[in-house]
Motif scaffolding. Sequence first.
Motif, PDB file in Angstrom:
ATOM      1  N   ASP A 190     -89.825 -36.079 -50.859  1.00 13.65           N
ATOM      2  CA  ASP A 190     -89.272 -35.359 -52.012  1.00 13.65           C
ATOM      3  C   ASP A 190     -87.751 -35.451 -51.998  1.00 13.65           C
ATOM      4  OD1 ASP A 190     -89.373 -33.767 -54.332  1.00 13.65           O
ATOM      5  OD2 ASP A 190     -88.830 -32.007 -53.143  1.00 13.65           O
ATOM      6  N   THR A 191     -87.172 -35.505 -53.179  1.00 16.38           N
ATOM      7  CA  THR A 191     -85.722 -35.541 -53.337  1.00 16.38           C
ATOM      8  C   THR A 191     -85.354 -34.930 -54.674  1.00 16.38           C
ATOM      9  OG1 THR A 191     -83.803 -36.982 -53.701  1.00 16.38           O
ATOM     10  CG2 THR A 191     -85.968 -37.941 -54.132  1.00 16.38           C
ATOM     11  N   GLU A 192     -84.245 -34.267 -54.711  1.00 15.07           N
ATOM     12  CA  GLU A 192     -83.768 -33.666 -55.958  1.00 15.07           C
ATOM     13  C   GLU A 192     -83.491 -34.731 -57.015  1.00 15.07           C
ATOM     14  OE1 GLU A 192     -82.872 -30.912 -58.731  1.00 15.07           O
ATOM     15  OE2 GLU A 192     -83.819 -30.600 -56.769  1.00 15.07           O
ATOM     16  N   VAL A 233     -75.961 -35.115 -56.484  1.00 20.49           N
ATOM     17  CA  VAL A 233     -77.116 -34.684 -55.695  1.00 20.49           C
ATOM     18  C   VAL A 233     -76.814 -34.817 -54.199  1.00 20.49           C
ATOM     19  CG1 VAL A 233     -79.541 -35.173 -55.167  1.00 20.49           C
ATOM     20  CG2 VAL A 233     -78.738 -35.227 -57.545  1.00 20.49           C
ATOM     21  N   SER A 236     -74.849 -31.985 -52.879  1.00 21.88           N
ATOM     22  CA  SER A 236     -75.601 -30.725 -52.745  1.00 21.88           C
ATOM     23  C   SER A 236     -76.368 -30.650 -51.443  1.00 21.88           C
ATOM     24  CB  SER A 236     -76.574 -30.571 -53.922  1.00 21.88           C
ATOM     25  OG  SER A 236     -77.677 -31.465 -53.791  1.00 21.88           O
ATOM     26  N   ASP A 238     -78.808 -33.068 -50.475  1.00 21.55           N
ATOM     27  CA  ASP A 238     -80.093 -33.757 -50.518  1.00 21.55           C
ATOM     28  C   ASP A 238     -80.079 -34.923 -49.535  1.00 21.55           C
ATOM     29  OD1 ASP A 238     -82.689 -34.282 -52.269  1.00 21.55           O
ATOM     30  OD2 ASP A 238     -81.710 -36.222 -51.942  1.00 21.55           O
TER      31      ASP A 238
END
Length: 338
Positions: A190-192, A233, A236, A238
């Motif tokens: 999963d990744t933003e 991203v 942030s 990630d």
Amino acid sequence: MGVSGVSGVSGRAVLAVDGGNSKTDVVVVGLDGRVLGAARGDGFQPQSVGVRAAVEALDPLLRSALAEAGNPAVTQVTGALAGADLPQEERLLTEALAARGWGARTEVVNDTFAILRAGLPDAPGGGAPATSGVAVVCGAGINCAGRRADGRVHRFAALGELSGDWGGGGGLARAALWHAARAEDGRGPDTELARALPGYFGRERVEQLVEAFHLGGLDPCRRYELTPVLFEVAASGDPVAHRLVERQAEEVALLATVALTRLELLGEPTPVVLGGGVLAARHPQLHEGVTRRLAERAPRAEPRVIEVPPVVGAALLALDGVGAPPPAYAALRAHHRV
């Protein structure tokens, strides 16, 4: 044929072209360094449309800039062009531009050399720098070239994945979308990015974004807009986005270090000029990653970000070609505040 002073050069000028993948800039510069005319158009893409069509597309831009300048006699045309990646491509493009008759003499270089020229100090008496340097350009693509003061050059083919390159705005956008797609369909972590990339274009899912690019709902050129989102991203925290930015920093530092090594410049204080939209943006993680790696591997390198338009470097090369006097270089740089 050089010009030793400004007297007797009224009505004469050089013509500089920066033909990048996404846009083309043209400037007409008097032999005293004054900018007399300018124009901007679409990208220069001989790989897509062919050399002849790409060069023909320059004609209205050059005519517009020359008309604004009062149609001076052009003593030198210098093109810093995308697609001039190999020496034989430089020769082919030089011949194609010369055939148009825009000026008395024509020169074509890869646009990396224009960035390098803009980032090095002018020789005290005017003309090409008497110092060595390396330039790394990370814009739509990525490239590197270096030149010793004695004239020796090291360059890379810069043909994308075909020649071992990775990154640039286009490469980063593709990598970010690749990871986002795999995160959404379950093949990757999963990744933003899986939410931020489609969200930027007003889509809810990566699948919708991919379909829009594939079916023409979005212009493929707009993929470059995903690169700043990737950096946001990454900032942030990630981990997937963070790794991509770190890989780009590694590629930039690696290119510079190899060029310095091949030119035997590791032991000398040497400017490393960082240019192109991705590097000029000074994203903290990328910039720190590049400078930290260079400090470890090439401690005498002097990294510096150049933020002026590449066409400035092309214009400086054109002034070099006609042997313009020292005040001309100062005037051109003052115009662009470099």
